[in-house]
Design a protein around this motif. Structure first.
Motif, PDB file in Angstrom:
ATOM      1  N   ILE A 472       0.844  -1.203   0.000  1.00 45.15           N
ATOM      2  CA  ILE A 472       0.000   0.000   0.000  1.00 45.15           C
ATOM      3  C   ILE A 472       0.874   1.245   0.000  1.00 45.15           C
ATOM      4  CG2 ILE A 472      -1.630   1.320   1.414  1.00 45.15           C
ATOM      5  CD1 ILE A 472      -2.909  -1.309   2.246  1.00 45.15           C
ATOM      6  N   ARG A 473       1.996   1.200   0.717  1.00 44.05           N
ATOM      7  CA  ARG A 473       2.928   2.334   0.735  1.00 44.05           C
ATOM      8  C   ARG A 473       3.441   2.633  -0.673  1.00 44.05           C
ATOM      9  NH1 ARG A 473       6.020   4.012   5.003  1.00 44.05           N
ATOM     10  NH2 ARG A 473       5.754   1.994   6.035  1.00 44.05           N
ATOM     11  N   ASP A 474       3.813   1.576  -1.416  1.00 37.05           N
ATOM     12  CA  ASP A 474       4.308   1.769  -2.787  1.00 37.05           C
ATOM     13  C   ASP A 474       3.253   2.450  -3.656  1.00 37.05           C
ATOM     14  OD1 ASP A 474       6.701   0.557  -2.136  1.00 37.05           O
ATOM     15  OD2 ASP A 474       6.056  -1.431  -2.821  1.00 37.05           O
ATOM     16  N   ASN A 475       2.007   2.013  -3.506  1.00 36.51           N
ATOM     17  CA  ASN A 475       0.926   2.590  -4.304  1.00 36.51           C
ATOM     18  C   ASN A 475       0.699   4.056  -3.961  1.00 36.51           C
ATOM     19  OD1 ASN A 475      -0.854   0.736  -6.185  1.00 36.51           O
ATOM     20  ND2 ASN A 475      -0.083  -0.574  -4.541  1.00 36.51           N
ATOM     21  N   LEU A 476       0.782   4.378  -2.695  1.00 36.26           N
ATOM     22  CA  LEU A 476       0.589   5.771  -2.282  1.00 36.26           C
ATOM     23  C   LEU A 476       1.736   6.660  -2.759  1.00 36.26           C
ATOM     24  CD1 LEU A 476      -0.745   5.082   1.322  1.00 36.26           C
ATOM     25  CD2 LEU A 476      -2.029   6.160  -0.530  1.00 36.26           C
ATOM     26  N   LYS A 477       2.959   6.136  -2.720  1.00 27.02           N
ATOM     27  CA  LYS A 477       4.115   6.931  -3.141  1.00 27.02           C
ATOM     28  C   LYS A 477       4.164   7.137  -4.648  1.00 27.02           C
ATOM     29  CE  LYS A 477       7.417   6.733   0.606  1.00 27.02           C
ATOM     30  NZ  LYS A 477       8.858   6.698   0.927  1.00 27.02           N
ATOM     31  N   TYR A 478       3.287   6.446  -5.369  1.00 25.04           N
ATOM     32  CA  TYR A 478       3.162   6.719  -6.799  1.00 25.04           C
ATOM     33  C   TYR A 478       2.696   8.156  -7.017  1.00 25.04           C
ATOM     34  CZ  TYR A 478       3.127   4.549 -11.432  1.00 25.04           C
ATOM     35  OH  TYR A 478       3.442   4.180 -12.719  1.00 25.04           O
ATOM     36  N   GLU A 503      -5.589  -1.105  10.649  1.00 21.73           N
ATOM     37  CA  GLU A 503      -6.103  -2.389  11.152  1.00 21.73           C
ATOM     38  C   GLU A 503      -5.487  -3.584  10.440  1.00 21.73           C
ATOM     39  OE1 GLU A 503     -10.296  -2.184  10.739  1.00 21.73           O
ATOM     40  OE2 GLU A 503     -10.571  -0.704  12.349  1.00 21.73           O
ATOM     41  N   LEU A 504      -4.882  -3.362   9.274  1.00 24.95           N
ATOM     42  CA  LEU A 504      -4.219  -4.460   8.564  1.00 24.95           C
ATOM     43  C   LEU A 504      -3.000  -4.923   9.352  1.00 24.95           C
ATOM     44  CD1 LEU A 504      -4.373  -2.999   4.934  1.00 24.95           C
ATOM     45  CD2 LEU A 504      -5.760  -4.871   5.852  1.00 24.95           C
ATOM     46  N   GLU A 505      -2.701  -6.202   9.255  1.00 30.83           N
ATOM     47  CA  GLU A 505      -1.626  -6.789  10.061  1.00 30.83           C
ATOM     48  C   GLU A 505      -0.280  -6.097   9.820  1.00 30.83           C
ATOM     49  OE1 GLU A 505       0.402 -11.185  10.841  1.00 30.83           O
ATOM     50  OE2 GLU A 505      -1.533 -11.024   9.796  1.00 30.83           O
ATOM     51  N   GLU A 506       0.014  -5.742   8.585  1.00 30.21           N
ATOM     52  CA  GLU A 506       1.293  -5.095   8.278  1.00 30.21           C
ATOM     53  C   GLU A 506       1.131  -3.625   7.907  1.00 30.21           C
ATOM     54  OE1 GLU A 506       4.188  -7.427   5.972  1.00 30.21           O
ATOM     55  OE2 GLU A 506       2.698  -9.038   5.955  1.00 30.21           O
ATOM     56  N   GLY A 507      -0.041  -3.072   8.112  1.00 27.89           N
ATOM     57  CA  GLY A 507      -0.260  -1.650   7.890  1.00 27.89           C
ATOM     58  C   GLY A 507       0.086  -1.212   6.478  1.00 27.89           C
ATOM     59  N   LEU A 508       0.893  -0.149   6.386  1.00 26.14           N
ATOM     60  CA  LEU A 508       1.285   0.385   5.079  1.00 26.14           C
ATOM     61  C   LEU A 508       2.106  -0.601   4.272  1.00 26.14           C
ATOM     62  CD1 LEU A 508       2.270   4.045   6.064  1.00 26.14           C
ATOM     63  CD2 LEU A 508       0.366   3.375   4.592  1.00 26.14           C
ATOM     64  N   ASN A 509       2.728  -1.556   4.933  1.00 29.99           N
ATOM     65  CA  ASN A 509       3.568  -2.546   4.245  1.00 29.99           C
ATOM     66  C   ASN A 509       2.783  -3.776   3.813  1.00 29.99           C
ATOM     67  OD1 ASN A 509       5.968  -1.011   4.533  1.00 29.99           O
ATOM     68  ND2 ASN A 509       6.132  -1.689   6.675  1.00 29.99           N
ATOM     69  N   ILE A 512      -0.490  -6.067  -1.665  1.00 26.06           N
ATOM     70  CA  ILE A 512      -1.742  -6.335  -2.376  1.00 26.06           C
ATOM     71  C   ILE A 512      -1.402  -6.848  -3.765  1.00 26.06           C
ATOM     72  CG2 ILE A 512      -3.151  -4.682  -1.100  1.00 26.06           C
ATOM     73  CD1 ILE A 512      -2.725  -2.669  -3.292  1.00 26.06           C
ATOM     74  N   GLY A 513      -2.352  -7.572  -4.353  1.00 28.58           N
ATOM     75  CA  GLY A 513      -2.114  -8.158  -5.671  1.00 28.58           C
ATOM     76  C   GLY A 513      -2.446  -7.192  -6.789  1.00 28.58           C
ATOM     77  N   GLU A 514      -2.377  -7.716  -7.997  1.00 26.32           N
ATOM     78  CA  GLU A 514      -2.684  -6.917  -9.184  1.00 26.32           C
ATOM     79  C   GLU A 514      -4.089  -6.341  -9.077  1.00 26.32           C
ATOM     80  OE1 GLU A 514      -2.478  -7.552 -14.054  1.00 26.32           O
ATOM     81  OE2 GLU A 514      -2.669  -9.269 -12.697  1.00 26.32           O
ATOM     82  N   ARG A 515      -4.194  -5.033  -9.374  1.00 25.68           N
ATOM     83  CA  ARG A 515      -5.461  -4.303  -9.327  1.00 25.68           C
ATOM     84  C   ARG A 515      -6.101  -4.385  -7.938  1.00 25.68           C
ATOM     85  NH1 ARG A 515      -8.855  -5.605 -14.706  1.00 25.68           N
ATOM     86  NH2 ARG A 515      -9.894  -3.694 -14.045  1.00 25.68           N
ATOM     87  N   GLY A 516      -5.253  -4.364  -6.901  1.00 26.05           N
ATOM     88  CA  GLY A 516      -5.745  -4.251  -5.535  1.00 26.05           C
ATOM     89  C   GLY A 516      -6.326  -5.501  -4.932  1.00 26.05           C
ATOM     90  N   VAL A 517      -5.965  -6.660  -5.482  1.00 21.77           N
ATOM     91  CA  VAL A 517      -6.483  -7.915  -4.912  1.00 21.77           C
ATOM     92  C   VAL A 517      -5.984  -8.046  -3.472  1.00 21.77           C
ATOM     93  CG1 VAL A 517      -6.416 -10.427  -5.043  1.00 21.77           C
ATOM     94  CG2 VAL A 517      -6.629  -9.066  -7.130  1.00 21.77           C
ATOM     95  N   GLY A 518      -6.911  -8.287  -2.557  1.00 22.76           N
ATOM     96  CA  GLY A 518      -6.560  -8.392  -1.146  1.00 22.76           C
ATOM     97  C   GLY A 518      -7.303  -7.369  -0.304  1.00 22.76           C
ATOM     98  N   ILE A 519      -7.830  -6.316  -0.945  1.00 18.25           N
ATOM     99  CA  ILE A 519      -8.666  -5.340  -0.255  1.00 18.25           C
ATOM    100  C   ILE A 519      -9.938  -5.138  -1.079  1.00 18.25           C
ATOM    101  CG2 ILE A 519      -6.751  -4.158   0.903  1.00 18.25           C
ATOM    102  CD1 ILE A 519      -6.778  -2.059  -1.252  1.00 18.25           C
ATOM    103  N   SER A 520     -10.940  -4.549  -0.475  1.00 17.14           N
ATOM    104  CA  SER A 520     -12.226  -4.383  -1.161  1.00 17.14           C
ATOM    105  C   SER A 520     -12.153  -3.257  -2.193  1.00 17.14           C
ATOM    106  CB  SER A 520     -13.330  -4.072  -0.146  1.00 17.14           C
ATOM    107  OG  SER A 520     -13.157  -2.753   0.357  1.00 17.14           O
ATOM    108  N   GLU A 521     -13.186  -3.192  -3.050  1.00 15.32           N
ATOM    109  CA  GLU A 521     -13.240  -2.140  -4.077  1.00 15.32           C
ATOM    110  C   GLU A 521     -13.291  -0.759  -3.440  1.00 15.32           C
ATOM    111  OE1 GLU A 521     -13.275  -2.011  -7.567  1.00 15.32           O
ATOM    112  OE2 GLU A 521     -12.509  -4.048  -7.404  1.00 15.32           O
ATOM    113  N   GLY A 522     -14.095  -0.626  -2.373  1.00 16.25           N
ATOM    114  CA  GLY A 522     -14.194   0.665  -1.687  1.00 16.25           C
ATOM    115  C   GLY A 522     -12.882   1.067  -1.057  1.00 16.25           C
ATOM    116  N   GLN A 523     -12.180   0.105  -0.460  1.00 12.70           N
ATOM    117  CA  GLN A 523     -10.873   0.394   0.153  1.00 12.70           C
ATOM    118  C   GLN A 523      -9.850   0.783  -0.912  1.00 12.70           C
ATOM    119  OE1 GLN A 523     -10.352  -3.350   2.194  1.00 12.70           O
ATOM    120  NE2 GLN A 523     -11.118  -2.539   4.149  1.00 12.70           N
ATOM    121  N   ALA A 524      -9.876   0.050  -2.046  1.00 11.45           N
ATOM    122  CA  ALA A 524      -8.946   0.367  -3.139  1.00 11.45           C
ATOM    123  C   ALA A 524      -9.210   1.775  -3.670  1.00 11.45           C
ATOM    124  CB  ALA A 524      -9.096  -0.659  -4.261  1.00 11.45           C
TER     125      ALA A 524
END
Length: 610
Positions: A472-478, A503-509, A512-524
């Motif tokens: 998630i950190r990598d995506n935000l730093k984009y 609340e995620l176990e590793e937080g910003l680290n 997630i998979g391609e196109r945000g797999v691992g979190i919901s559409e709203g979260q993405a």
């Protein structure tokens, strides 16, 4: 060259067999005309071929020193190989004659040559890998850079898998030819000349046999190679279809499942695989025919020399060492011809690969601006004057629109699908350019039409899930590569995403998979909004950016946008009343025209669009 159809129809006789014959004849003629193998029938054909060769070598400049060094080494190895045959002959003759001192001399020379080859071989291998990687990566960087800066509308006409195949497979083909085939060609030429000279000094009649068989083998290779460029292109295109199908069906696996397309997709896959199989079998057929023809010619010449040698040894006319030397020399004379014939398909494939890469480099580049002036914009106004645009000829999406968006204003574009909302966004992002009129930025005495450089002034949240695989950190730093954790948390807070990320176990680290797999559409979607906040640009574009959020979260995010400091010009494409409520103006697009909607009509407009 395109062949124009006759203006008047051709009437065939009623005879069934005649018509069948005529259809075959026409089909054959068409294939001959359309056959894309290398032609040299005119000056234009020759110029086109030389243009492709020039293009190939213009990209090979960084490895020219190695190429020259490699050619020199190959020439040395070729001469040593010929000399080794002479050493072998002398060693055998000395051994049969019982001359021990000569045996030791020639044996020492042979061992020295072997050790020299063993020592030099690893060096050439390392140099080969180094130069091959540098050349391939250099061409790939140039092509990739051109794709990145090319006109979006033109480059989007080429499938992404086709672009990927060209950047990888075709570049690899060219690299292999430059660093492998060319040095080998020089080496084979030296081997041919040296071996023939030595062979003719030992047995002129046998040399003539070798010379006669050699060109005949090249002619055979040329005959069978006429179809190879066509097959190469067909194989590459079929591979693109295969990869495209696999990529798209796997990426959209949810759609495949929900539309129950599994069996149909399996049928499509089998069709593509059958076509790939047919092309591969055609390729193999030509290879086998070429190989069989060459093997026959080679075996004929070999047995001629073998019989000649046996008879001469029987008569005492020649020595056993000369006989074995001649067999070795014949293989060195025959091998270059055989290898040359085998290189023809490689050369044809390389020319075809160059054509495909040249098509990419022919894509027009985006319009660039003046970076110096771009950096001066802090609170620009957006102006559209008489803007007209259509994706197809005689089709207009936007028709002579005029619009001014003052800095800091929040404006919404609404309207039925296909009326031009996304087209306006693409104009702002300079992905497309007006066919008539101007789309520009103005601030005090600075006025510039939109170019790719003005994207530095824009934060953009597109439709759908646009996250990359990674953390998630990598995506935000984009959005801002230098963003600190404090800045990231502030952006997440404004996008109502901080709570779920923490609340995620590793937080910003969290990966997630391609196109945000691992979190919901709203979260993405909230992560994508936070990414745009990190850019802190004077223009913010939200293209249905809150469509996956619940109403309560959407209102919070929109209020955060209103309270951003400094306050950006915000352009929203939406159908939701909650988003329209925060806008200063609402603009409706209908039939290529703009019409401002009153705030009293918000719910009426929203209900029309649902």
């Amino acid at each position: 060259m395109k062949v124009k159809e006759a203006d008047t129809p051709v009437h065939f006789p009623k005879g069934r067999f005649w018509r069948k014959k005529q259809r075959k004849s026409n089909h054959k003629k068409k294939n001959l005309l359309d056959n894309p193998y290398i032609k040299l029938e005119s000056k234009d054909d020759f110029k086109a071929l030389m243009g492709k060769i020039k293009w190939i070598f213009s990209h090979a400049k960084p490895v020219i020193p190695y190429l020259i060094f490699c050619i020199i080494l190959n020439v040395i190895f070729a001469l040593i190989g010929i000399f080794n045959v002479v050493v072998s002959k002398s060693l055998i003759d000395s051994a049969i004659a019982g001359n021990q001192s000569d045996v030791m001399k020639w044996l020492t020379i042979m061992i020295t040559i072997t050790l020299f080859n063993m020592c030099i071989s690893p060096i050439t291998s390392f140099l080969s890998t180094h130069s091959s990687m540098k050349l391939s990566q250099g061409i790939q960087r140039k092509i990739y850079k051109h794709v990145e800066y090319s006109d979006w509308l033109e480059s989007s006409k080429i499938h992404s898998v086709s672009l990927l195949t060209r950047i990888t497979s075709d570049v690899g083909n060219i690299s292999s030819t430059i660093l492998g085939t060319i040095p080998s060609l020089v080496s084979l030429t030296v081997t041919l000349v040296g071996s023939f000279y030595t062979l003719i000094s030992w047995a002129p009649s046998i040399a003539l046999v070798a010379v006669f068989i050699g060109p005949f083998m090249v002619i055979i290779g040329r005959i069978f190679s006429k179809k190879l460029k066509e097959l190469y292109k067909a194989a590459q295109e079929e591979d693109v279809k295969y990869r495209s199908f696999m990529q798209e069906s796997i990426q959209n696996i949810m759609i495949v499942k929900t539309f129950c397309m599994e069996k149909i997709n399996m049928g499509r896959l089998e069709d593509i695989q059958n076509n790939k199989y047919k092309i591969a079998m055609k390729n193999t057929k030509f290879s086998v025919l070429t190989s069989m023809s060459m093997s026959f010619c080679s075996s004929l010449a070999y047995f001629t020399i073998f019989i000649w040698g046996i008879l001469n040894i029987t008569k005492g006319v020649t020595t056993y060492g000369t006989f074995t030397g001649m067999l070795q020399l014949y293989s060195k004379v025959q091998a270059p011809f055989s290898s040359l014939a085998g290189m023809i398909p490689g050369f044809i494939g390389t020319i075809a690969a160059a054509e495909r890469l040249m098509e990419i480099e022919a894509l027009p580049l985006e319009k660039a601006g003046t970076t110096e002036n771009t950096e001066k914009f802090t609170k620009p106004d957006i102006e559209f004057k008489g803007v007209t645009f259509g994706y197809k000829e005689n089709t207009t999406i936007l028709d002579n629109i005029n619009l001014t968006i003052p800095s800091g204003e929040t404006i919404a574009f609404v309207g039925p699908s296909g009326e031009g909302k996304t087209t306006i966004i693409r104009l702002l992002l300079s992905l497309i350019n007006p066919q008539e009129g101007t789309a520009a930025l103005r601030e005090e005495d600075i006025y510039e039409e939109f170019t790719r450089d003005h994207r530095h002034l824009i934060s953009y949240v597109p439709q759908g899930n646009t996250l990359f695989s990674g953390t998630i950190r990598d995506n935000l730093k984009y959005g801002n590569h230098d963003a600190s954790d404090e800045m990231i948390k502030e952006a997440l807070k404004n996008a109502c995403a901080l709570d779920f990320v923490e609340e995620l176990e590793e937080g910003l680290n969290t990966a997630i998979g391609e196109r945000g797999v691992g979190i919901s559409e709203g979260q993405a979607q909230r992560v994508a909004i936070a990414r745009s906040f990190l850019r802190e640009k004077p223009i913010l574009i939200l293209d249905e950016a809150t469509s996956a959020l619940d109403p309560e979260t959407e209102v919070k995010v929109l209020k955060s946008i209103k309270s951003l400091n400094p306050k950006p010009t915000c352009i929203i494409i939406t159908h939701r009343p909650s988003a329209l409520n925060i806008c200063n103006r609402i603009i409706k697009l209908e039939k290529g025209r703009l019409r401002e909607v009153s705030r009293d009509s918000i719910y009426e407009v929203a209900s029309e669009l649902v």
